[in-house]
Design a protein around this motif. Sequence first.
Motif, PDB file in Angstrom:
ATOM      1  N   PHE A 107      45.080  36.638  48.824  1.00  0.00           N
ATOM      2  CA  PHE A 107      44.814  37.256  47.600  1.00  0.00           C
ATOM      3  C   PHE A 107      45.201  38.672  47.242  1.00  0.00           C
ATOM      4  O   PHE A 107      45.290  39.357  48.374  1.00  0.00           O
ATOM      5  CB  PHE A 107      43.075  37.348  47.308  1.00  0.00           C
ATOM      6  CG  PHE A 107      42.608  37.731  45.964  1.00  0.00           C
ATOM      7  CD1 PHE A 107      42.369  36.643  45.046  1.00  0.00           C
ATOM      8  CD2 PHE A 107      42.310  38.853  45.811  1.00  0.00           C
ATOM      9  CE1 PHE A 107      42.077  37.037  43.588  1.00  0.00           C
ATOM     10  CE2 PHE A 107      41.829  39.345  44.489  1.00  0.00           C
ATOM     11  CZ  PHE A 107      41.610  38.382  43.374  1.00  0.00           C
ATOM     12  N   PHE A 108      45.673  39.026  46.047  1.00  0.00           N
ATOM     13  CA  PHE A 108      46.519  40.212  46.125  1.00  0.00           C
ATOM     14  C   PHE A 108      46.018  40.884  44.723  1.00  0.00           C
ATOM     15  O   PHE A 108      45.922  40.452  43.778  1.00  0.00           O
ATOM     16  CB  PHE A 108      47.904  40.296  45.952  1.00  0.00           C
ATOM     17  CG  PHE A 108      48.752  41.403  45.973  1.00  0.00           C
ATOM     18  CD1 PHE A 108      48.847  41.999  47.108  1.00  0.00           C
ATOM     19  CD2 PHE A 108      49.195  41.886  44.535  1.00  0.00           C
ATOM     20  CE1 PHE A 108      49.714  43.498  47.175  1.00  0.00           C
ATOM     21  CE2 PHE A 108      49.886  43.146  44.758  1.00  0.00           C
ATOM     22  CZ  PHE A 108      50.148  43.945  45.645  1.00  0.00           C
ATOM     23  N   ASP A 109      45.759  42.301  44.913  1.00  0.00           N
ATOM     24  CA  ASP A 109      45.413  43.195  43.579  1.00  0.00           C
ATOM     25  C   ASP A 109      44.158  42.654  43.020  1.00  0.00           C
ATOM     26  O   ASP A 109      43.144  41.924  43.830  1.00  0.00           O
ATOM     27  CB  ASP A 109      46.166  43.267  42.583  1.00  0.00           C
ATOM     28  CG  ASP A 109      46.343  44.350  41.650  1.00  0.00           C
ATOM     29  OD1 ASP A 109      46.080  45.479  41.999  1.00  0.00           O
ATOM     30  OD2 ASP A 109      46.066  43.969  40.510  1.00  0.00           O
ATOM     31  N   ARG A 110      43.705  42.948  41.747  1.00  0.00           N
ATOM     32  CA  ARG A 110      42.570  42.435  40.877  1.00  0.00           C
ATOM     33  C   ARG A 110      41.603  42.982  41.422  1.00  0.00           C
ATOM     34  O   ARG A 110      40.192  42.629  41.216  1.00  0.00           O
ATOM     35  CB  ARG A 110      42.290  40.925  40.935  1.00  0.00           C
ATOM     36  CG  ARG A 110      43.439  40.083  40.388  1.00  0.00           C
ATOM     37  CD  ARG A 110      43.789  40.487  39.059  1.00  0.00           C
ATOM     38  NE  ARG A 110      44.715  39.620  38.332  1.00  0.00           N
ATOM     39  CZ  ARG A 110      45.221  39.504  37.154  1.00  0.00           C
ATOM     40  NH1 ARG A 110      45.011  40.990  36.676  1.00  0.00           N
ATOM     41  NH2 ARG A 110      45.814  38.927  36.528  1.00  0.00           N
ATOM     42  N   GLU A 111      41.454  44.337  42.257  1.00  0.00           N
ATOM     43  CA  GLU A 111      40.214  45.080  42.731  1.00  0.00           C
ATOM     44  C   GLU A 111      39.240  45.414  41.641  1.00  0.00           C
ATOM     45  O   GLU A 111      38.119  45.219  41.556  1.00  0.00           O
ATOM     46  CB  GLU A 111      40.444  46.201  43.447  1.00  0.00           C
ATOM     47  CG  GLU A 111      41.048  46.100  45.131  1.00  0.00           C
ATOM     48  CD  GLU A 111      42.707  45.781  44.857  1.00  0.00           C
ATOM     49  OE1 GLU A 111      43.480  45.519  43.775  1.00  0.00           O
ATOM     50  OE2 GLU A 111      43.328  45.377  45.822  1.00  0.00           O
ATOM     51  N   ALA A 112      39.893  45.947  40.426  1.00  0.00           N
ATOM     52  CA  ALA A 112      39.030  46.560  39.196  1.00  0.00           C
ATOM     53  C   ALA A 112      38.491  45.012  38.902  1.00  0.00           C
ATOM     54  O   ALA A 112      37.256  45.259  38.249  1.00  0.00           O
ATOM     55  CB  ALA A 112      39.959  46.916  38.351  1.00  0.00           C
ATOM     56  N   GLU A 113      39.205  44.007  38.443  1.00  0.00           N
ATOM     57  CA  GLU A 113      38.574  42.714  38.007  1.00  0.00           C
ATOM     58  C   GLU A 113      37.603  42.285  38.766  1.00  0.00           C
ATOM     59  O   GLU A 113      36.388  41.717  38.299  1.00  0.00           O
ATOM     60  CB  GLU A 113      39.651  41.711  37.506  1.00  0.00           C
ATOM     61  CG  GLU A 113      40.412  42.196  36.433  1.00  0.00           C
ATOM     62  CD  GLU A 113      41.679  42.818  37.024  1.00  0.00           C
ATOM     63  OE1 GLU A 113      41.779  43.342  38.232  1.00  0.00           O
ATOM     64  OE2 GLU A 113      42.739  43.046  36.300  1.00  0.00           O
ATOM     65  N   LEU A 114      37.676  42.200  40.022  1.00  0.00           N
ATOM     66  CA  LEU A 114      36.532  41.851  40.823  1.00  0.00           C
ATOM     67  C   LEU A 114      35.236  42.597  40.869  1.00  0.00           C
ATOM     68  O   LEU A 114      33.937  42.130  40.887  1.00  0.00           O
ATOM     69  CB  LEU A 114      37.338  41.959  42.504  1.00  0.00           C
ATOM     70  CG  LEU A 114      37.963  40.827  43.053  1.00  0.00           C
ATOM     71  CD1 LEU A 114      38.628  41.028  44.437  1.00  0.00           C
ATOM     72  CD2 LEU A 114      36.866  39.560  43.391  1.00  0.00           C
ATOM     73  N   GLU A 115      35.450  44.060  40.878  1.00  0.00           N
ATOM     74  CA  GLU A 115      34.368  44.879  40.674  1.00  0.00           C
ATOM     75  C   GLU A 115      33.596  44.667  39.294  1.00  0.00           C
ATOM     76  O   GLU A 115      32.416  44.677  39.346  1.00  0.00           O
ATOM     77  CB  GLU A 115      34.803  46.247  40.947  1.00  0.00           C
ATOM     78  CG  GLU A 115      33.568  47.144  40.882  1.00  0.00           C
ATOM     79  CD  GLU A 115      32.423  46.894  41.831  1.00  0.00           C
ATOM     80  OE1 GLU A 115      31.333  47.139  41.700  1.00  0.00           O
ATOM     81  OE2 GLU A 115      33.140  46.432  43.087  1.00  0.00           O
ATOM     82  N   GLU A 116      34.194  44.480  38.461  1.00  0.00           N
ATOM     83  CA  GLU A 116      33.627  44.225  37.028  1.00  0.00           C
ATOM     84  C   GLU A 116      32.870  42.907  37.095  1.00  0.00           C
ATOM     85  O   GLU A 116      31.746  42.995  36.724  1.00  0.00           O
ATOM     86  CB  GLU A 116      34.732  44.073  36.120  1.00  0.00           C
ATOM     87  CG  GLU A 116      34.335  43.560  34.537  1.00  0.00           C
ATOM     88  CD  GLU A 116      33.391  44.624  33.871  1.00  0.00           C
ATOM     89  OE1 GLU A 116      32.853  43.981  33.009  1.00  0.00           O
ATOM     90  OE2 GLU A 116      33.371  45.544  34.296  1.00  0.00           O
ATOM     91  N   LEU A 117      33.496  41.896  37.568  1.00  0.00           N
ATOM     92  CA  LEU A 117      32.859  40.305  37.663  1.00  0.00           C
ATOM     93  C   LEU A 117      31.480  40.604  38.625  1.00  0.00           C
ATOM     94  O   LEU A 117      30.444  40.157  38.172  1.00  0.00           O
ATOM     95  CB  LEU A 117      33.784  39.468  37.925  1.00  0.00           C
ATOM     96  CG  LEU A 117      33.534  38.105  37.824  1.00  0.00           C
ATOM     97  CD1 LEU A 117      33.024  37.752  36.577  1.00  0.00           C
ATOM     98  CD2 LEU A 117      34.707  37.146  38.376  1.00  0.00           C
ATOM     99  N   ARG A 118      31.881  41.638  39.578  1.00  0.00           N
ATOM    100  CA  ARG A 118      30.593  41.585  40.668  1.00  0.00           C
ATOM    101  C   ARG A 118      29.342  42.439  40.004  1.00  0.00           C
ATOM    102  O   ARG A 118      28.062  42.156  40.313  1.00  0.00           O
ATOM    103  CB  ARG A 118      31.250  42.376  41.853  1.00  0.00           C
ATOM    104  CG  ARG A 118      29.883  42.611  43.059  1.00  0.00           C
ATOM    105  CD  ARG A 118      30.584  43.423  44.135  1.00  0.00           C
ATOM    106  NE  ARG A 118      31.146  42.566  45.179  1.00  0.00           N
ATOM    107  CZ  ARG A 118      32.462  42.585  45.054  1.00  0.00           C
ATOM    108  NH1 ARG A 118      33.263  43.602  44.391  1.00  0.00           N
ATOM    109  NH2 ARG A 118      33.101  41.738  45.984  1.00  0.00           N
TER     110      ARG A 118
END
Length: 419
Positions: free
Chosen positions: A18-29
């Motif tokens: 899995f690469f990148d998407r930290e912002a989207e992961l945090e938003e979903l979390r």
Amino acid sequence: MTAQLIKAGANWVDGARFFDREAELEELRERVRNGAHTLLTAQRRMGKTSLVRELLRQLEDEGSFATVFVDLEAANDPADAVAEIAIRAKPVQTAWRRIGSFFANHLRDVRDHIDEVAVSEIKVKLRAGIDAGNWQHQGDQVFAALASSERPVVLAIDELPILVNRLLKGADYRVTAERTTATDELLAWLRKNAQEHRGAVILILSGSVGLEPVLRQAGLSAHANIYSPLELHPWSHDTSSRCLAALARTYDLDLSEDVRSEICRRLRCCVPHHVQQFFDYLHQHLRRKGTTTATTDDVHQVYERDFLGVRGQVDLEHYEGRLRMVLGVADYTTALALLTEAAVNDGLLTHQAIRSYRDALASSDADDAVAIENILYSLEHDGYLQRRADGYEFVSGLLQDWWRARHGQYFTPIEDRPI
């Protein structure tokens, strides 16, 4: 030490892939923590399933939530969906014990050794206890069981739009009053349980086709109102270049900044799957050449031979297949013409061309009324086209080039056709 990025392959990824998407992961979390239900939207191959899978993996590791992932692509009706949710809840022990008690009669043959029985066999037995007359009641009990878990349950349902589309249109792709009612019942049931168990069961919906265009065709869009949309965007060229550089380090390749920039330029819209697929094709190409250093000429060869050639057909045909599934024969035929019109016109579908197609359809004797506006909505929503001042244009350079190569050779633009 930072983990090495390895090739993703064709399926969803998590962990080291899995690469990148930290912002989207945090938003979903954050949405999960707030108990909000989410509808994840994006064009195809953008990594929706991978994002959800990685979130579920992290949540399980953190221990605050129980997680259940359900894939409804093979489901044919609501009873199938309920059975699939029930069996995928098996790892949530509190919920599974209650589900086992609900279906005790159907599981009695395997109750004493249920942990040794294949999931497919258990699902068959669960499905035997669900039919057209009781699926809502049984489904309510499954949701109640999930809500009884010691930890809140994140229930991720993938490919719900495919089930909804199948239920709504049947094998002949016709929206009827009876099918609309059946679809309305499924969505109303899901909506009721999402609201009744809010905070205890948090839903994340996703799919390889958009839910909103399917619901819009039947006037059922209101059912999506309880789900907060989260759009997953393409990678920026900078992010894509960093991903390519990370992969190059793992496999000891020399991909200069110019080479990485040329890959991004060719793709234009950097869909994560396409970026990593480009690297894989390039890696194989360099192996055949017996070198570890790539040039822009290598990029051009891989793009023309692999992406636009026979090797790329299977992957990109997925776009056509999903489009045909959602639109049906009549609308798909028109969508095919609109996309090819754009592809042979440097990626642009002009307003004049749209008007000409609208006039041609209005004057035809076809039994099926085709609404250009609905087709354009689907094409825009699912990432084929985007609006601009003078019409619509292809979002993806890769898809544009592939579409032109596949359909454009014998195509005559509508303005050049005899009246």
